[in-house]
Write a protein that holds these residues in place. Sequence first.
Motif, mmCIF file in Angstrom:
data_model
loop_
_atom_site.group_PDB
_atom_site.id
_atom_site.type_symbol
_atom_site.label_atom_id
_atom_site.label_comp_id
_atom_site.label_asym_id
_atom_site.label_seq_id
_atom_site.Cartn_x
_atom_site.Cartn_y
_atom_site.Cartn_z
ATOM 1 N N GLU A 102 34.595 50.236 26.465
ATOM 2 C CA GLU A 102 36.005 50.572 26.697
ATOM 3 C C GLU A 102 36.574 49.767 27.875
ATOM 4 O O GLU A 102 37.722 49.306 27.841
ATOM 5 N N LEU A 103 35.758 49.595 28.920
ATOM 6 C CA LEU A 103 36.238 48.870 30.103
ATOM 7 C C LEU A 103 36.540 47.413 29.813
ATOM 8 O O LEU A 103 37.374 46.803 30.487
ATOM 9 N N SER A 104 35.861 46.847 28.813
ATOM 10 C CA SER A 104 36.120 45.448 28.453
ATOM 11 C C SER A 104 37.583 45.272 28.054
ATOM 12 O O SER A 104 38.138 44.183 28.167
ATOM 13 N N HIS A 105 38.207 46.338 27.564
ATOM 14 C CA HIS A 105 39.628 46.304 27.198
ATOM 15 C C HIS A 105 40.506 46.863 28.313
ATOM 16 O O HIS A 105 41.590 46.359 28.572
ATOM 17 N N ALA A 106 40.008 47.933 28.954
ATOM 18 C CA ALA A 106 40.833 48.652 29.940
ATOM 19 C C ALA A 106 41.160 47.767 31.148
ATOM 20 O O ALA A 106 42.301 47.771 31.625
ATOM 21 N N LEU A 107 40.188 47.005 31.624
ATOM 22 C CA LEU A 107 40.432 46.185 32.821
ATOM 23 C C LEU A 107 41.485 45.090 32.562
ATOM 24 O O LEU A 107 42.477 45.032 33.287
ATOM 25 N N PRO A 108 41.310 44.240 31.542
ATOM 26 C CA PRO A 108 42.349 43.230 31.311
ATOM 27 C C PRO A 108 43.709 43.830 30.962
ATOM 28 O O PRO A 108 44.747 43.285 31.358
ATOM 29 N N ALA A 109 43.720 44.954 30.238
ATOM 30 C CA ALA A 109 45.003 45.578 29.886
ATOM 31 C C ALA A 109 45.740 46.027 31.141
ATOM 32 O O ALA A 109 46.952 45.828 31.270
ATOM 33 N N ALA A 110 45.008 46.618 32.087
ATOM 34 C CA ALA A 110 45.636 47.070 33.334
ATOM 35 C C ALA A 110 46.033 45.871 34.193
ATOM 36 O O ALA A 110 47.117 45.857 34.792
ATOM 37 N N GLN A 111 45.183 44.857 34.221
ATOM 38 C CA GLN A 111 45.481 43.670 35.028
ATOM 39 C C GLN A 111 46.726 42.945 34.524
ATOM 40 O O GLN A 111 47.456 42.341 35.300
ATOM 41 N N ALA A 112 46.946 43.018 33.201
ATOM 42 C CA ALA A 112 48.125 42.368 32.620
ATOM 43 C C ALA A 112 49.417 43.060 33.047
ATOM 44 O O ALA A 112 50.503 42.500 32.916
ATOM 45 N N GLN A 113 49.305 44.299 33.560
ATOM 46 C CA GLN A 113 50.492 45.070 33.962
ATOM 47 C C GLN A 113 50.933 44.777 35.386
ATOM 48 O O GLN A 113 51.987 45.219 35.815
ATOM 49 N N VAL A 114 50.077 44.101 36.175
ATOM 50 C CA VAL A 114 50.409 43.907 37.594
ATOM 51 C C VAL A 114 50.663 42.419 37.872
ATOM 52 O O VAL A 114 50.181 41.560 37.130
ATOM 53 N N PRO A 115 51.416 42.105 38.944
ATOM 54 C CA PRO A 115 51.633 40.707 39.310
ATOM 55 C C PRO A 115 50.302 40.004 39.596
ATOM 56 O O PRO A 115 49.315 40.664 39.959
#
Length: 273
Positions: A98-111
């Motif tokens: 799950e983290l393989s998706h969760a980390l990049p998805a969250a990172q894509a939301q921030v500058p």
Amino acid sequence: MLSATFLEHCPQWRDFALVQSFYKFINDVVIFETEIVDKTARRIAKNRFPQPLPLACRYDAMTVVVDEDYHALVALDFLQQTVALTGIAPIDMPEQIELSHALPAAQAQVPAHLRDAMELVGVAIAENTVTHDVAAFSKDSSIKASVRGLMADHLFDEGRHALFWTRLVRLYWQTASADDRDSIAQALPVFLAHYLTNNLQKHFNLQLIEHFDVSADVRTALRAEVAAMDFPIGRHHPLLANIMGFLHHSGLLQTASVARALNDYLPVTGRPA
Ligand SMILES: [Fe+2]
Ligand SMILES: [Fe+2]
């Protein structure tokens, strides 16, 4: 495996399914340790994080690297022995957790300048999620001694890690600007939605069903039961108590924008006015 169809038509597949489920757990551990935690801890240890960190933090981060790689080694050793003793070969295992998706998805939301900070917070959440459950597991005398030992040994290190990541995030959060804090706050629900989803587990269950030697009707019924497995990510999700504990201890939850962003996950009494 407690579904009506499985209980009625597949009792002979119980041990196979349990062993494969155990293999998935081992596989997930190896991905988590080597691809997620090792990666972040290693960059902190080598001072590759944008935020300069005291040498003591970098040293502790390197102990996390060594621990996690060792945990992956022990997991693979356990896998190898289980295959030899049961004669059951692992089915194709997932390449991501799950983290393989969760980390990049969250990172894509921030500058861009906050991607590392977001990674730090995400890994810290993950490193604080399961510790208490593993503790309960390692004390359960109904569990096979070798598995209990494996969990207890791992837990011994993870207690330290949970503290390390919590203190590191606390340190970071104290120096972060209000804008940066708010950016990370709004990405947290995205992170949690990907982190807590049961989609990957559902997919694995569907793969597993394909390996059962059962009639087409039974297989169809099993598939339908898996598809119906609903696991809402609300405030009653079993992992949220630990996650909220971490967010509290690291100081995040005391920031108004974080409490607001996670309003849906907070117990009714703990909600911001
Ligand atoms: Fe570990
Ligand atoms: Fe860890």
